[in-house]
Design a protein around this motif. Structure first.
Motif, PDB file in Angstrom:
ATOM      1  N   SER A   1       0.773  -1.235   0.000  1.00  0.00           N
ATOM      2  CA  SER A   1       0.000   0.000   0.000  1.00  0.00           C
ATOM      3  C   SER A   1       0.808   1.292   0.000  1.00  0.00           C
ATOM      4  CB  SER A   1      -0.934   0.025   1.220  1.00  0.00           C
ATOM      5  OG  SER A   1      -1.765  -1.110   1.208  1.00  0.00           O
ATOM      6  N   ALA A   2       1.954   1.294   0.686  1.00  0.00           N
ATOM      7  CA  ALA A   2       2.706   2.553   0.791  1.00  0.00           C
ATOM      8  C   ALA A   2       3.239   2.932  -0.584  1.00  0.00           C
ATOM      9  CB  ALA A   2       3.851   2.399   1.783  1.00  0.00           C
ATOM     10  N   GLY A   3       2.716   3.989  -1.142  1.00  0.00           N
ATOM     11  CA  GLY A   3       3.159   4.422  -2.472  1.00  0.00           C
ATOM     12  C   GLY A   3       2.106   4.241  -3.551  1.00  0.00           C
ATOM     13  N   GLN A   4       1.039   3.512  -3.227  1.00  0.00           N
ATOM     14  CA  GLN A   4       0.020   3.227  -4.255  1.00  0.00           C
ATOM     15  C   GLN A   4      -0.635   4.497  -4.801  1.00  0.00           C
ATOM     16  OE1 GLN A   4      -2.475   0.477  -2.155  1.00  0.00           O
ATOM     17  NE2 GLN A   4      -1.874  -1.252  -3.438  1.00  0.00           N
ATOM     18  N   LEU A   5      -0.789   5.501  -3.951  1.00  0.00           N
ATOM     19  CA  LEU A   5      -1.487   6.705  -4.421  1.00  0.00           C
ATOM     20  C   LEU A   5      -0.669   7.415  -5.500  1.00  0.00           C
ATOM     21  CD1 LEU A   5      -2.894   7.939  -0.990  1.00  0.00           C
ATOM     22  CD2 LEU A   5      -4.192   6.993  -2.879  1.00  0.00           C
ATOM     23  N   LEU A   6       0.638   7.429  -5.309  1.00  0.00           N
ATOM     24  CA  LEU A   6       1.487   8.049  -6.337  1.00  0.00           C
ATOM     25  C   LEU A   6       1.520   7.176  -7.598  1.00  0.00           C
ATOM     26  CD1 LEU A   6       3.422  10.294  -7.224  1.00  0.00           C
ATOM     27  CD2 LEU A   6       5.295   8.958  -6.267  1.00  0.00           C
ATOM     28  N   MET A   7       1.568   5.866  -7.389  1.00  0.00           N
ATOM     29  CA  MET A   7       1.573   4.969  -8.553  1.00  0.00           C
ATOM     30  C   MET A   7       0.334   5.227  -9.410  1.00  0.00           C
ATOM     31  SD  MET A   7       2.688   1.478  -6.559  1.00  0.00           S
ATOM     32  CE  MET A   7       2.348   0.345  -7.879  1.00  0.00           C
ATOM     33  N   MET A   8      -0.779   5.394  -8.711  1.00  0.00           N
ATOM     34  CA  MET A   8      -2.052   5.601  -9.412  1.00  0.00           C
ATOM     35  C   MET A   8      -2.016   6.897 -10.227  1.00  0.00           C
ATOM     36  SD  MET A   8      -5.650   5.452  -7.435  1.00  0.00           S
ATOM     37  CE  MET A   8      -5.765   7.106  -6.838  1.00  0.00           C
ATOM     38  N   ARG A   9      -1.509   7.950  -9.586  1.00  0.00           N
ATOM     39  CA  ARG A   9      -1.457   9.250 -10.301  1.00  0.00           C
ATOM     40  C   ARG A   9      -0.510   9.187 -11.489  1.00  0.00           C
ATOM     41  NH1 ARG A   9      -1.728  11.449  -5.173  1.00  0.00           N
ATOM     42  NH2 ARG A   9       0.486  11.929  -5.058  1.00  0.00           N
ATOM     43  N   GLN A  10       0.591   8.471 -11.303  1.00  0.00           N
ATOM     44  CA  GLN A  10       1.565   8.396 -12.404  1.00  0.00           C
ATOM     45  C   GLN A  10       0.973   7.647 -13.596  1.00  0.00           C
ATOM     46  OE1 GLN A  10       5.569   8.291 -12.129  1.00  0.00           O
ATOM     47  NE2 GLN A  10       5.423  10.063 -10.789  1.00  0.00           N
ATOM     48  N   LEU A  11       0.217   6.593 -13.304  1.00  0.00           N
ATOM     49  CA  LEU A  11      -0.385   5.835 -14.404  1.00  0.00           C
ATOM     50  C   LEU A  11      -1.437   6.674 -15.114  1.00  0.00           C
ATOM     51  CD1 LEU A  11      -0.580   2.345 -12.689  1.00  0.00           C
ATOM     52  CD2 LEU A  11       0.646   2.859 -14.806  1.00  0.00           C
TER      53      LEU A  11
ATOM     54  N   GLU B   1      -1.454   9.904 -15.352  1.00  0.00           N
ATOM     55  CA  GLU B   1      -0.774  10.924 -16.160  1.00  0.00           C
ATOM     56  C   GLU B   1      -0.127  10.312 -17.396  1.00  0.00           C
ATOM     57  OE1 GLU B   1       2.039  12.989 -13.642  1.00  0.00           O
ATOM     58  OE2 GLU B   1       0.366  13.608 -12.350  1.00  0.00           O
ATOM     59  N   ARG B   2       0.512   9.172 -17.182  1.00  0.00           N
ATOM     60  CA  ARG B   2       1.277   8.581 -18.277  1.00  0.00           C
ATOM     61  C   ARG B   2       0.370   8.040 -19.379  1.00  0.00           C
ATOM     62  NH1 ARG B   2       5.517   3.696 -17.373  1.00  0.00           N
ATOM     63  NH2 ARG B   2       6.184   4.800 -15.538  1.00  0.00           N
TER      64      ARG B   2
END
Ligand code: SF4
Ligand code: SF4
Lengths: 422, 392
Positions: free
Chosen positions: A360-370, A372-373
């Motif tokens: 879970s730690a980091g999932q929110l950024l992963m989601m935003r990056q996907l 955006e990308r």
């Protein structure tokens, strides 16, 4: 599948008779599991995580967790650990109703999750005198496996893990035997990769998450390296290919999904305590999961890794380092992006698990990056693996409703644009 | 308290809680070629940065000072607070002049935070430093040596020059002095805890994470000289060890509340990294990296981040409490901290068996209300003072 049920029943039977047959029992984890090595020594594996998830599915985990909390465990920590401790406090009765044999060896192959170490340190105290073999898997912090990481693992296997296995089992390490076992592993790995790739078809013949968790059972829970696993995956693959030829969608607990409306990629483990209801929220909407990271928790085979009989210990090391949660965040994003693109997903969803910092730690950024990308619509829900207190049906349903609504709108807009004259 | 010590301790407090790291940035600016390497808790062999001509700077989170606006968008509610403050600092300009970041392996939150720093493109390097959990010189030692080499390579890319044995031995010597001075302060406080409040000690230790070790050694020396004298007045307090706060730090107000509730803190794990290695690291060898590695393998303190089956941490905690003649243990762990909280049942069981009294509470670095904890600690202290024979 009947074959899978038979295999599992046999496994539990063997375990329940371990004391009579004299077979030694090894407790170990799914990610980075060394099933092949355990087989090479003629020992039997037990996976506490699998017991926990089964307890979750059988509605027993809530009580176990409460008992562990009464015994001093914090409400804040991983519920898999508490479920396991609670089961032990209640007589260690396994999912099938049989008492599980105590471990002869605790194989702490510590891959992709720091809590594993805490978990087995706890078991070390609960099973005094049982040897612990520690295998520390270096994290792919730089997005790659280096020579030194491999050497470190191979050395640990040679100097820590294998000697302890030899001592406990009374069997001498035989690399030829291990290599034979690894040949079966590679075959099963080829097949499961092909199986998960069938979701590229439209409609997808399977659900790569809700059904996927059943498919990964044998390969993750002690059968990798056996001819049984190869037979199982071959039969499964044939069955699925038959569905592809017939243009059939995935099978759900309520029959075949007639219309595939949404194709999703999901990140994060599922909830086990309300698994059926959870799944239903998806199939009722015509949503099929075409790829998920959770089904790679016991090994990522997408980039070509296979166990290699020519380099037995090295390939065990590579296997451990290649499990999904041992990848760094950029690698995880790349893998998910590949899934979204290759499997033509309409949306990306995170099921964030309270228990599991590793996921879970980091999932929110992963989601935003996907987002955006790839410009893919993203959704976010929260639950827990086995703590029923953290599954809120209405919250999840509300969020999923909005997510599916967004996906419908996107599809409608896309459809309109495609219908417009060039 | 003498004026110069008062001034020194006030300066420590400023340094310790300056989330803009003004002193470290000024240090870098003063001389061309200097660089800053931020490191998270718990332990990091700061000697190697010092020897390369850089300043290692401890990053302990935003505490109750940094307002979290962006950080919450990175973390779910059930993840500890510390990384939010770190992200907030990274997204503001607090960490702008930093050249590299080290994330020591301690838990999955810190581990994944290293990935977030990579994705955000922070610093010239971001390194998750994977400490070995195998303590054999030829196995874990070899791996750790290479891990350190990676950090050296990153620093060499910045400075353009390789590290010399002399420089490293010199730095090891300075950090040996640092640990010795700290150990001496703890030893004096064990007998005369009133000579330096724990709040002051905490600020003094924490200041050492953001200034050059030479300067910190000088400060420690001055404080030590001061507390060698019979200063302050003894109070009827109990002696406690704090356990579990090795990563996310309790706010200063909470530390103060513990003291005000009637406790002398005679040992703790708050700034554990500065006291991690027990004793000196050899500073006169031809292989100083080897000396750092051996010290880690053989003389690390106990901690939730280190595999302990062959050397159980509960026995070491009990030994520490007994050595410090503590009346009890305060288990103070950050909310949602798996490593600290998963260890607690074992540690507490050992306390029960050894007859050591304890209480436990959770905190968050931005906890604003200490009333409940103060009452709990006060009741604990009273119960020991009024009803119990000293436990040890
Ligand atoms: S933290 Fe996650 S990966 Fe680790 S044991 Fe718990 S559920 Fe499993
Ligand atoms: S406070 Fe605990 S959980 Fe949070 S980053 Fe530190 S060690 Fe990890």
């Amino acid at each position: 599948m009947v074959l899978q049920k038979e295999m599992l029943a046999r496994q539990f039977r063997e375990l329940s008779m371990a004391k009579e047959t004299g077979k030694k029992v090894v407790y170990t984890f799914v990610p980075g599991n060394l099933s092949e090595l355990i087989h090479a020594f003629g020992m039997l594996p037990v996976y506490p995580e699998i017991n926990a998830l089964q307890s979750g599915m059988r509605k027993k985990s809530g009580g176990f967790i409460r008992d562990a909390e009464k015994a001093g465990h914090s409400e804040d920590v991983c519920t898999y650990v508490k479920c396991d401790v609670g089961m032990l406090l209640n007589g260690n009765i396994g999912p099938t109703g049989d008492k599980l044999p105590a471990p002869d060896l605790l194989l702490l192959s510590y891959t992709g999750c720091f809590t594993f170490m805490k978990w087995f340190e706890t078991l070390d105290r609960l099973y005094p005198g049982v040897p612990v073999a520690m295998l520390h898997t270096p994290y792919q912090e730089n997005g790659r496996i280096t020579r030194e990481m491999t050497d470190y693992m191979v050395e640990q296997l040679k100097t820590e893990v294998i000697p302890k296995m030899e001592k406990v089992s009374g069997v001498k390490y035989d690399e030829t035997r291990l290599a034979e076992i690894l040949e079966h592993s590679a075959k099963a790995e080829d097949l499961i990769t092909k199986i998960f790739n069938t979701t590229k078809n439209k409609p997808s013949p399977i659900d790569g998450y809700f059904a996927g968790v059943y498919y990964i059972g044998p390969i993750n829970a002690g059968f990798r390296g056996t001819p049984d696993a190869v037979e199982y995956y071959q039969a499964l693959y044939d069955e699925i290919m038959d569905r592809v030829e017939k243009g059939l969608g995935p099978i759900t607990p309520e029959g075949v999904m007639e219309e595939e409306k949404f194709r999703l990629v999901v990140e994060g483990p599922p909830n086990w305590t309300s698994f059926r209801n959870f799944w239903k929220l998806f199939y009722d909407m015509g949503a099929v999961v075409v790829a998920s990271s959770y089904t790679k928790v016991g090994g990522v085979y997408d980039y070509g890794f296979r166990h290699d009989p020519a380099r037995p210990l090295e390939s065990l090391a590579h296997y451990c380092m290649n499990c999904y949660t041992n990848l760094n965040l950029p690698q995880r994003i790349d893998l998910l992006a590949k899934y979204i693109t290759d499997f033509q997903a309409d949306g990306f969803l995170v099921n964030s698990i309270k228990s599991c910092n590793s996921f879970s730690a980091g999932q929110l950024l992963m989601m935003r990056q996907l987002e955006e990308r790839l410009g893919v619509p993203v959704g976010f829900i929260e639950s827990d693996l086995v703590d029923p207190r953290y599954f809120s049906y209405s919250n999840i349903k509300n969020r999923l409703d909005s997510f599916f609504q967004m996906l419908s709108q996107r599809k409608a807009i896309r459809g309109e644009m495609e219908a417009m004259p060039a | 308290m003498e004026a110069h010590i008062n001034t020194l301790l006030s300066r420590c407090r400023e340094l310790a809680f300056d989330l803009n790291f003004t002193a470290a940035k000024a240090w870098k600016k003063a001389v061309e070629g200097r660089f800053l390497v931020g490191h998270l808790p718990i332990y990091f062999p700061r000697e190697i940065v010092h020897a390369a001509g850089g300043l290692p700077v401890g990053i302990l989170g935003g505490g109750d000072i940094k307002q979290i606006i962006k950080g919450d968008a990175f973390y779910q509610s059930y993840i500890c607070h510390m990384p939010r403050g770190v992200i907030e600092m990274a997204l503001d300009d607090n960490l702008d002049d930093f050249d590299g970041f080290i994330f020591p392996s301690i838990c999955d939150v810190i581990r994944n935070l290293s990935g977030i720093f990579k994705l955000l493109g922070k610093g010239r390097f971001v390194k998750y430093l994977d400490y070995p959990q195998n303590f054999d010189e030829g196995v874990g030692g070899t791996f750790y040596r290479r891990e350190i080499q990676h950090v050296l390579d990153e620093m060499e890319a910045i400075t353009g020059r390789a590290l010399t044995t002399e420089a490293l031995n010199h730095s090891i010597g300075l950090y040996n002095t640092n640990r010795r001075l700290l150990a001496e302060i703890y030893d004096i406080r064990q007998h005369f805890p009133w000579r330096l409040s724990y709040e002051h000690l905490y600020c003094l230790m924490r200041a050492g994470l953001v200034i050059p070790v030479e300067e910190h050694n000088d400060m420690l020396g001055q404080v030590l000289d001061y507390i060698r004298n019979n200063v302050g007045e003894a109070m009827d307090n109990i002696r406690v060890v704090i356990s579990g706060a090795f990563c996310e730090q309790p706010p200063l107000g909470l530390i103060r509340s513990i003291e005000m509730a009637g406790c002398y803190v005679v040992d703790d794990d708050l700034i554990l990294g500065s006291r991690w290695i027990q004793g000196d690291i050899s500073s006169d060898t031809g292989d100083p990296i080897g000396a750092i590695v051996t010290a880690y393998l053989e003389r690390s303190t106990f901690s939730s981040s280190v595999y302990d089956v062959d050397n159980p941490k509960e026995a070491r905690l009990i030994e520490l409490a007994q050595r410090r003649k503590a009346d009890g243990i305060l288990f103070a762990a950050p909310s949602f901290c798996d490593p600290a909280l998963l260890d607690q049942p074992q540690l507490q069981k050992a306390c029960d068996e050894a007859g050591i009294r304890y209480i436990s509470f959770k905190f968050s670095e931005n906890t604003g209300q200490f009333k409940v904890i103060k009452e709990q600690v006060g009741a604990f202290s009273d119960s020991i003072k009024l009803w119990e024979e000293p436990a040890l």
